[in-house]
Design a protein around this motif. Structure first.
Motif, PDB file in Angstrom:
ATOM      1  N   ILE A 252      -0.489  48.128  27.738  1.00  0.00           N
ATOM      2  CA  ILE A 252      -1.802  47.986  28.374  1.00  0.00           C
ATOM      3  C   ILE A 252      -1.633  46.996  29.512  1.00  0.00           C
ATOM      4  N   GLY A 253      -1.720  47.478  30.744  1.00  0.00           N
ATOM      5  CA  GLY A 253      -1.440  46.610  31.872  1.00  0.00           C
ATOM      6  C   GLY A 253       0.012  46.174  31.849  1.00  0.00           C
ATOM      7  N   THR A 254       0.252  44.998  32.376  1.00  0.00           N
ATOM      8  CA  THR A 254       1.627  44.499  32.435  1.00  0.00           C
ATOM      9  C   THR A 254       1.932  43.423  31.401  1.00  0.00           C
ATOM     10  N   ASP A 255       0.914  42.967  30.679  1.00  0.00           N
ATOM     11  CA  ASP A 255       1.145  41.827  29.793  1.00  0.00           C
ATOM     12  C   ASP A 255       0.668  42.035  28.364  1.00  0.00           C
ATOM     13  N   VAL A 256       0.326  43.264  27.998  1.00  0.00           N
ATOM     14  CA  VAL A 256      -0.167  43.508  26.644  1.00  0.00           C
ATOM     15  C   VAL A 256       0.533  44.734  26.056  1.00  0.00           C
ATOM     16  N   LEU A 257       1.050  44.572  24.849  1.00  0.00           N
ATOM     17  CA  LEU A 257       1.594  45.689  24.089  1.00  0.00           C
ATOM     18  C   LEU A 257       0.775  45.846  22.814  1.00  0.00           C
ATOM     19  N   GLN A 258       0.317  47.060  22.581  1.00  0.00           N
ATOM     20  CA  GLN A 258      -0.454  47.367  21.378  1.00  0.00           C
ATOM     21  C   GLN A 258       0.450  48.074  20.374  1.00  0.00           C
ATOM     22  N   PHE A 259       0.436  47.606  19.132  1.00  0.00           N
ATOM     23  CA  PHE A 259       1.184  48.238  18.045  1.00  0.00           C
ATOM     24  C   PHE A 259       0.171  48.703  17.002  1.00  0.00           C
ATOM     25  N   SER A 260       0.189  49.990  16.700  1.00  0.00           N
ATOM     26  CA  SER A 260      -0.819  50.565  15.807  1.00  0.00           C
ATOM     27  C   SER A 260      -0.175  51.270  14.632  1.00  0.00           C
ATOM     28  N   TRP A 261      -0.712  50.992  13.444  1.00  0.00           N
ATOM     29  CA  TRP A 261      -0.336  51.696  12.219  1.00  0.00           C
ATOM     30  C   TRP A 261      -1.555  52.491  11.762  1.00  0.00           C
ATOM     31  N   SER A 262      -1.360  53.750  11.406  1.00  0.00           N
ATOM     32  CA  SER A 262      -2.497  54.586  11.019  1.00  0.00           C
ATOM     33  C   SER A 262      -2.122  55.444   9.822  1.00  0.00           C
ATOM     34  N   SER A 263      -2.996  56.384   9.480  1.00  0.00           N
ATOM     35  CA  SER A 263      -2.843  57.193   8.260  1.00  0.00           C
ATOM     36  C   SER A 263      -2.670  56.266   7.064  1.00  0.00           C
ATOM     37  N   CYS A 264      -3.483  55.216   7.043  1.00  0.00           N
ATOM     38  CA  CYS A 264      -3.403  54.197   6.001  1.00  0.00           C
ATOM     39  C   CYS A 264      -4.344  54.544   4.848  1.00  0.00           C
ATOM     40  N   ALA A 265      -4.050  54.004   3.679  1.00  0.00           N
ATOM     41  CA  ALA A 265      -4.914  54.233   2.526  1.00  0.00           C
ATOM     42  C   ALA A 265      -6.294  53.671   2.795  1.00  0.00           C
ATOM     43  N   GLN A 266      -7.306  54.404   2.367  1.00  0.00           N
ATOM     44  CA  GLN A 266      -8.688  53.917   2.414  1.00  0.00           C
ATOM     45  C   GLN A 266      -9.109  53.522   3.833  1.00  0.00           C
ATOM     46  N   HIS A 267      -8.615  54.262   4.838  1.00  0.00           N
ATOM     47  CA  HIS A 267      -9.049  54.062   6.224  1.00  0.00           C
ATOM     48  C   HIS A 267      -8.761  52.641   6.702  1.00  0.00           C
ATOM     49  N   ALA A 268      -7.734  52.013   6.154  1.00  0.00           N
ATOM     50  CA  ALA A 268      -7.446  50.609   6.454  1.00  0.00           C
ATOM     51  C   ALA A 268      -6.361  50.495   7.523  1.00  0.00           C
ATOM     52  N   ASP A 269      -6.715  50.828   8.760  1.00  0.00           N
ATOM     53  CA  ASP A 269      -5.770  50.775   9.865  1.00  0.00           C
ATOM     54  C   ASP A 269      -5.375  49.339  10.196  1.00  0.00           C
ATOM     55  N   VAL A 270      -4.194  49.194  10.803  1.00  0.00           N
ATOM     56  CA  VAL A 270      -3.692  47.894  11.241  1.00  0.00           C
ATOM     57  C   VAL A 270      -3.300  48.006  12.711  1.00  0.00           C
ATOM     58  N   THR A 271      -3.775  47.072  13.533  1.00  0.00           N
ATOM     59  CA  THR A 271      -3.415  47.041  14.954  1.00  0.00           C
ATOM     60  C   THR A 271      -3.047  45.619  15.343  1.00  0.00           C
ATOM     61  N   HIS A 272      -1.952  45.493  16.080  1.00  0.00           N
ATOM     62  CA  HIS A 272      -1.509  44.178  16.563  1.00  0.00           C
ATOM     63  C   HIS A 272      -1.335  44.235  18.077  1.00  0.00           C
ATOM     64  N   TYR A 273      -1.864  43.221  18.778  1.00  0.00           N
ATOM     65  CA  TYR A 273      -1.711  43.107  20.224  1.00  0.00           C
ATOM     66  C   TYR A 273      -0.783  41.938  20.542  1.00  0.00           C
ATOM     67  N   ARG A 274       0.370  42.261  21.136  1.00  0.00           N
ATOM     68  CA  ARG A 274       1.299  41.231  21.597  1.00  0.00           C
ATOM     69  C   ARG A 274       0.936  40.894  23.038  1.00  0.00           C
ATOM     70  N   ILE A 275       0.521  39.642  23.277  1.00  0.00           N
ATOM     71  CA  ILE A 275       0.083  39.223  24.601  1.00  0.00           C
ATOM     72  C   ILE A 275       1.238  38.467  25.268  1.00  0.00           C
ATOM     73  N   ILE A 276       1.906  39.115  26.221  1.00  0.00           N
ATOM     74  CA  ILE A 276       3.098  38.558  26.833  1.00  0.00           C
ATOM     75  C   ILE A 276       2.753  37.305  27.648  1.00  0.00           C
ATOM     76  N   GLY A 277       3.383  36.195  27.287  1.00  0.00           N
ATOM     77  CA  GLY A 277       3.223  34.954  28.041  1.00  0.00           C
ATOM     78  C   GLY A 277       1.966  34.166  27.752  1.00  0.00           C
ATOM     79  N   ALA A 278       1.124  34.659  26.862  1.00  0.00           N
ATOM     80  CA  ALA A 278      -0.135  33.954  26.579  1.00  0.00           C
ATOM     81  C   ALA A 278       0.088  32.831  25.573  1.00  0.00           C
TER      82      ALA A 278
END
Length: 317
Positions: A252-278
């Motif tokens: 996302i842009g030049t300084d954000v990487l999104q990592f997404s896990w899906s198809s999780c039990a009970q609709h319990a998705d996990v998302t992590h945003y790595r903010i480069i240099g923040a």
């Protein structure tokens, strides 16, 4: 669909018959509770922040409350609880997050003073000893639902730093009461995993800067105890939630990487945003939120709100 044990199911049924303030039920409520505040004819002040208190664990606990301008006594409204970091008092996270601008009841609980006379939350090595903050959250929600028209399917929790670590603990201990969780620059001490080994999956979205000087992105020792590498922490949540897909990486842009896990039990998705240099900051901050730079590429408050809206409690009960 999140499966509820028989005992919890019975408690859910009882919750719709017993007022949330009933003194006969002092335990932590880890199940949906009917908001009897929807029967109130009172119209509290909206669009302003008020200082409130609730008694929990023998202590008078403080919190800030902000009702959206469009709040109506008979219309069930979401709740977003936002937990400050160490040394905070609720007004700080209110200022830099912009949560007041959401169409939700914004609640800013205040921690008890612990080590060095600084406010903090249960799960941290510097928190006040013997203070049950999970019970405080349960009691606070009981009061909110007894006095305001709260949508019990859309109660959410977010926080920064030590507050984020506490939100992670809440995800382990109140996954049937709070629908989804958001963490920013989290201080995930070992105490934040208490109860996780037997808890239900819980949707969670996380943000962390790679140049965070306070809680190191790649893992470190803080206040004499270890903190995990953030990708390990996110993967552990994905494993806990039985996610079948991910992580899928998106730039996302030049300084954000999104990592997404899906198809999780009970609709319990996990998302992590790595903010480069923040740094130790809130993405999209409105005012200074901590040491180091803060990205404006993503706005944490809006991303969290979208995630919350996609994960009501009814989607995974």
């Amino acid at each position: 669909m999140r499966l509820v044990p028989l005992a919890a199911a019975a408690a859910v049924a009882a919750a719709f018959l017993v007022p949330a303030t009933a003194s006969a039920a002092p335990a932590v409520h880890n199940y949906p509770i009917l908001s009897l505040g929807c029967l109130s004819r009172q119209a509290p002040a909206t669009g302003v922040t008020t200082h409130e208190t609730v008694t929990s664990g023998g202590l008078e606990r403080e919190y800030l409350l902000h009702l959206p301008a469009g709040y109506q006594p008979f219309h069930p409204t979401p709740v977003v609880m936002a937990f400050h970091g160490r040394k905070g008092d609720g007004s700080d996270i209110e200022a830099f997050s912009g949560i007041d601008n959401l169409d939700a009841i914004a609640v800013y609980p205040v921690g008890v003073k612990g080590e060095a006379d600084q406010r903090a939350w249960e799960s941290a090595p510097y928190a006040a000893e013997g203070v049950d903050d999970v019970k405080f959250v349960s009691d606070l929600l009981d009061k909110l639902q007894a006095t305001l028209c709260v949508d019990p399917n859309r109660i959410f929790a977010t926080g920064k730093s030590n507050g984020a670590g506490f939100v992670s603990l809440l995800a382990c201990q109140l996954p049937f009461r709070i629908a989804a969780f958001g963490t920013i620059a989290g201080a995930f001490y070992p105490g934040t995993t208490t109860g996780c080994s037997t808890s239900a999956p819980a949707p969670i979205v996380d943000f962390h800067g790679t140049a965070d000087p306070t809680i190191v992105y790649t893992g470190d020792v803080s206040h004499g105890v270890p903190t995990p590498a953030l990708m390990d922490w996110a993967q552990n949540w994905a494993t806990h939630n039985h996610c079948a897909t991910g992580p899928t990486q998106t730039a996302i842009g030049t300084d954000v990487l999104q990592f997404s896990w899906s198809s999780c039990a009970q609709h319990a998705d996990v998302t992590h945003y790595r903010i480069i240099g923040a740094g130790h900051t809130w993405p999209g901050e409105l005012v200074d939120s901590g040491p180091g730079s803060a990205t404006q590429t993503v706005k944490a408050t809006q991303v969290i709100w979208d995630f919350f809206n996609a994960h009501p409690l009814t989607a995974h009960l």
